[in-house]
Design a protein around this motif. Structure first.
Motif, PDB file in Angstrom:
ATOM      1  N   LEU A  11       8.309  47.226 114.355  1.00  0.00           N
ATOM      2  CA  LEU A  11       7.188  48.253 114.288  1.00  0.00           C
ATOM      3  C   LEU A  11       6.712  46.575 114.171  1.00  0.00           C
ATOM      4  O   LEU A  11       5.613  46.432 114.063  1.00  0.00           O
ATOM      5  N   THR A  12       7.602  46.176 113.232  1.00  0.00           N
ATOM      6  CA  THR A  12       6.658  44.600 112.794  1.00  0.00           C
ATOM      7  C   THR A  12       7.451  43.226 113.081  1.00  0.00           C
ATOM      8  O   THR A  12       6.874  42.149 113.261  1.00  0.00           O
ATOM      9  N   GLU A  13       8.153  42.958 114.457  1.00  0.00           N
ATOM     10  CA  GLU A  13       9.179  42.287 114.855  1.00  0.00           C
ATOM     11  C   GLU A  13       8.114  42.341 116.050  1.00  0.00           C
ATOM     12  O   GLU A  13       9.470  43.439 117.211  1.00  0.00           O
ATOM     13  N   PRO A  14       7.567  41.601 117.105  1.00  0.00           N
ATOM     14  CA  PRO A  14       7.081  41.438 118.572  1.00  0.00           C
ATOM     15  C   PRO A  14       8.742  41.505 119.336  1.00  0.00           C
ATOM     16  O   PRO A  14       9.060  42.042 120.226  1.00  0.00           O
ATOM     17  N   GLY A  15       9.427  40.691 118.981  1.00  0.00           N
ATOM     18  CA  GLY A  15      10.708  40.166 119.250  1.00  0.00           C
ATOM     19  C   GLY A  15      11.801  41.466 119.180  1.00  0.00           C
ATOM     20  O   GLY A  15      12.286  41.973 120.325  1.00  0.00           O
ATOM     21  N   VAL A  16      11.639  42.033 118.558  1.00  0.00           N
ATOM     22  CA  VAL A  16      12.404  43.099 118.533  1.00  0.00           C
ATOM     23  C   VAL A  16      11.844  44.290 119.300  1.00  0.00           C
ATOM     24  O   VAL A  16      13.118  45.031 119.658  1.00  0.00           O
ATOM     25  N   ARG A  17      11.070  44.309 118.667  1.00  0.00           N
ATOM     26  CA  ARG A  17      10.419  45.617 120.041  1.00  0.00           C
ATOM     27  C   ARG A  17      10.269  45.586 121.550  1.00  0.00           C
ATOM     28  O   ARG A  17      10.952  46.156 121.780  1.00  0.00           O
TER      29      ARG A  17
ATOM     30  N   ARG B  70      21.403  52.408  91.354  1.00  0.00           N
ATOM     31  CA  ARG B  70      22.067  51.886  93.276  1.00  0.00           C
ATOM     32  C   ARG B  70      21.532  51.806  94.666  1.00  0.00           C
ATOM     33  O   ARG B  70      21.863  51.334  95.015  1.00  0.00           O
ATOM     34  N   MET B  71      21.545  53.241  94.227  1.00  0.00           N
ATOM     35  CA  MET B  71      21.039  53.601  95.703  1.00  0.00           C
ATOM     36  C   MET B  71      19.631  52.985  95.938  1.00  0.00           C
ATOM     37  O   MET B  71      19.102  52.220  96.940  1.00  0.00           O
ATOM     38  N   LEU B  72      18.968  52.869  94.586  1.00  0.00           N
ATOM     39  CA  LEU B  72      17.129  52.319  94.813  1.00  0.00           C
ATOM     40  C   LEU B  72      17.458  50.229  95.344  1.00  0.00           C
ATOM     41  O   LEU B  72      16.601  49.760  95.991  1.00  0.00           O
ATOM     42  N   ARG B  73      18.409  49.650  93.925  1.00  0.00           N
ATOM     43  CA  ARG B  73      18.885  48.209  94.577  1.00  0.00           C
ATOM     44  C   ARG B  73      19.156  48.512  96.321  1.00  0.00           C
ATOM     45  O   ARG B  73      18.820  47.198  97.054  1.00  0.00           O
ATOM     46  N   TYR B  74      19.995  49.479  97.059  1.00  0.00           N
ATOM     47  CA  TYR B  74      20.512  49.047  98.050  1.00  0.00           C
ATOM     48  C   TYR B  74      18.642  49.227  99.118  1.00  0.00           C
ATOM     49  O   TYR B  74      18.916  48.218  99.955  1.00  0.00           O
ATOM     50  N   ARG B  75      17.806  49.785  98.996  1.00  0.00           N
ATOM     51  CA  ARG B  75      16.788  50.388  99.523  1.00  0.00           C
ATOM     52  C   ARG B  75      15.886  48.588  99.727  1.00  0.00           C
ATOM     53  O   ARG B  75      15.224  48.981 100.245  1.00  0.00           O
ATOM     54  N   ASP B  76      16.117  48.084  97.984  1.00  0.00           N
ATOM     55  CA  ASP B  76      15.635  47.122  97.940  1.00  0.00           C
ATOM     56  C   ASP B  76      15.723  45.993  98.779  1.00  0.00           C
ATOM     57  O   ASP B  76      15.296  44.912 100.103  1.00  0.00           O
ATOM     58  N   LEU B  77      17.553  45.676  98.779  1.00  0.00           N
ATOM     59  CA  LEU B  77      17.832  44.404 100.052  1.00  0.00           C
ATOM     60  C   LEU B  77      17.442  45.337 101.371  1.00  0.00           C
ATOM     61  O   LEU B  77      17.396  43.996 102.472  1.00  0.00           O
ATOM     62  N   LEU B  78      17.481  46.139 101.812  1.00  0.00           N
ATOM     63  CA  LEU B  78      16.802  46.518 103.169  1.00  0.00           C
ATOM     64  C   LEU B  78      15.533  45.762 102.900  1.00  0.00           C
ATOM     65  O   LEU B  78      15.210  46.802 104.698  1.00  0.00           O
ATOM     66  N   GLY B  79      14.651  45.879 102.277  1.00  0.00           N
ATOM     67  CA  GLY B  79      13.097  46.186 102.456  1.00  0.00           C
ATOM     68  C   GLY B  79      12.192  47.297 102.193  1.00  0.00           C
ATOM     69  O   GLY B  79      11.103  47.231 103.396  1.00  0.00           O
ATOM     70  N   LEU B  80      13.111  48.071 102.064  1.00  0.00           N
ATOM     71  CA  LEU B  80      12.312  50.079 102.148  1.00  0.00           C
ATOM     72  C   LEU B  80      11.364  50.001 100.502  1.00  0.00           C
ATOM     73  O   LEU B  80      10.408  50.942 100.435  1.00  0.00           O
ATOM     74  N   LEU B  81      11.402  49.020  99.737  1.00  0.00           N
ATOM     75  CA  LEU B  81      10.295  48.762  98.371  1.00  0.00           C
ATOM     76  C   LEU B  81       9.634  47.720  98.131  1.00  0.00           C
ATOM     77  O   LEU B  81       9.824  47.173  99.197  1.00  0.00           O
ATOM     78  N   PRO B  82       8.228  47.957  98.381  1.00  0.00           N
ATOM     79  CA  PRO B  82       6.909  47.083  97.984  1.00  0.00           C
ATOM     80  C   PRO B  82       7.832  45.932  97.526  1.00  0.00           C
ATOM     81  O   PRO B  82       8.215  45.538  96.577  1.00  0.00           O
ATOM     82  N   PRO B  83       6.869  44.877  97.938  1.00  0.00           N
ATOM     83  CA  PRO B  83       7.453  43.284  97.376  1.00  0.00           C
ATOM     84  C   PRO B  83       7.389  43.383  96.003  1.00  0.00           C
ATOM     85  O   PRO B  83       6.364  43.980  95.467  1.00  0.00           O
ATOM     86  N   LEU B  84       7.874  42.553  95.332  1.00  0.00           N
ATOM     87  CA  LEU B  84       7.461  42.380  93.881  1.00  0.00           C
ATOM     88  C   LEU B  84       6.655  41.777  93.870  1.00  0.00           C
ATOM     89  O   LEU B  84       6.325  40.640  94.117  1.00  0.00           O
ATOM     90  N   ARG B  85       5.883  41.775  92.681  1.00  0.00           N
ATOM     91  CA  ARG B  85       4.921  41.888  92.174  1.00  0.00           C
ATOM     92  C   ARG B  85       4.916  40.602  91.220  1.00  0.00           C
ATOM     93  O   ARG B  85       5.409  40.947  90.572  1.00  0.00           O
TER      94      ARG B  85
ATOM     95  N   LEU C 118      16.226  53.445 108.621  1.00  0.00           N
ATOM     96  CA  LEU C 118      14.205  53.350 108.130  1.00  0.00           C
ATOM     97  C   LEU C 118      14.080  52.343 109.085  1.00  0.00           C
ATOM     98  O   LEU C 118      12.961  51.669 109.200  1.00  0.00           O
ATOM     99  N   ALA C 119      14.986  50.864 108.109  1.00  0.00           N
ATOM    100  CA  ALA C 119      14.308  49.422 107.853  1.00  0.00           C
ATOM    101  C   ALA C 119      14.494  48.471 108.977  1.00  0.00           C
ATOM    102  O   ALA C 119      13.727  48.326 109.410  1.00  0.00           O
ATOM    103  N   PHE C 120      15.536  49.505 110.094  1.00  0.00           N
ATOM    104  CA  PHE C 120      15.511  48.886 111.698  1.00  0.00           C
ATOM    105  C   PHE C 120      14.509  49.805 112.162  1.00  0.00           C
ATOM    106  O   PHE C 120      13.347  48.485 112.762  1.00  0.00           O
ATOM    107  N   GLY C 121      13.726  50.316 111.554  1.00  0.00           N
ATOM    108  CA  GLY C 121      12.340  51.688 112.521  1.00  0.00           C
ATOM    109  C   GLY C 121      11.198  50.081 112.085  1.00  0.00           C
ATOM    110  O   GLY C 121      10.096  50.102 113.133  1.00  0.00           O
ATOM    111  N   LEU C 122      11.477  49.750 110.704  1.00  0.00           N
ATOM    112  CA  LEU C 122      10.050  49.375 110.166  1.00  0.00           C
ATOM    113  C   LEU C 122      10.309  48.266 110.578  1.00  0.00           C
ATOM    114  O   LEU C 122       9.236  46.812 110.904  1.00  0.00           O
ATOM    115  N   LYS C 123      11.373  46.765 110.765  1.00  0.00           N
ATOM    116  CA  LYS C 123      11.820  45.791 111.754  1.00  0.00           C
ATOM    117  C   LYS C 123      11.123  45.928 113.286  1.00  0.00           C
ATOM    118  O   LYS C 123      10.780  44.845 113.256  1.00  0.00           O
TER     119      LYS C 123
END
Length: 184
Positions: A82-88, A15-30, A75-80
């Motif tokens: 770093l990757t989105e100039p408007g949020v930064r 369940r925690m891994l699915r939650y991390r996936d929803l937050l974008g904390l897993l590499p994208p599906l190949r 952590l997911a927000f920290g990544l956001k």
């Protein structure tokens, strides 16, 4: 490996891994397609498969969360940020308003003045053109030749160019012809 196996290896729950996936904390599906070119069928359809890269990414995220005592959402927000100039930009503005981030120089001149202060090793409160403590206030901050690093070459406004296009020394009147070169 399947999600239950990955969760066991990481010491967390599926369940925690699915939650991390929803937050974008897993590499994208190949996109994995069998050699036949058809859509996958059977147990792998619709289920994430975890390889060594995915397990290593989740493991790294867990270490960051533990080291800095933050949640997966933080952590997911920290990544956001770093990757989105408007949020930064929004977060940086908040940091400036709270006094946790220094405001940027208002003008390029401020940057140049600060740079000059550092080069001359002046305290931040003293203006670049102001006389140093102990200077004669009537001298306009000018120094005699040889009493400072290159400071004797300054000239006052109104001094015309000297011989060879170099600034003349002394306080000649505006429009007055410069005198002969010193020592000659």
């Amino acid at each position: 490996m399947r999600i239950t196996e990955a969760a066991q290896r990481l010491g967390t729950s599926p369940r925690m891994l699915r939650y991390r996936d929803l937050l974008g904390l897993l590499p994208p599906l190949r996109a994995t397609r069998p050699a036949t070119g058809r859509a996958p069928s059977g147990p792998s359809r619709g289920h994430r498969r975890f390889g060594d890269d995915e397990v290593a990414a989740v493991s790294h995220a867990l270490r960051i969360e533990q080291r800095y005592d933050i949640s997966p959402a933080a952590l997911a927000f920290g990544l956001k940020v770093l990757t989105e100039p408007g949020v930064r930009a929004d977060v940086a503005e908040l940091g400036r308003r709270l006094g946790r981030i220094a405001p940027p120089p208002a003008r390029a001149l401020d940057f140049e003045q600060e740079r000059a202060r550092r080069l001359l090793r002046l305290p931040s409160g003293r203006a670049v053109g102001s006389p140093a403590p102990g200077d004669d206030p009537g001298s306009g901050g000018r120094h005699a030749p040889g009493d400072g690093p290159g400071l004797g070459d300054r000239h006052a406004p109104g001094d015309g160019p000297g011989p060879g296009g170099r600034p003349a020394r002394g306080g000649g009147a505006p429009g007055a012809a410069p005198g002969p070169p010193p020592g000659g």
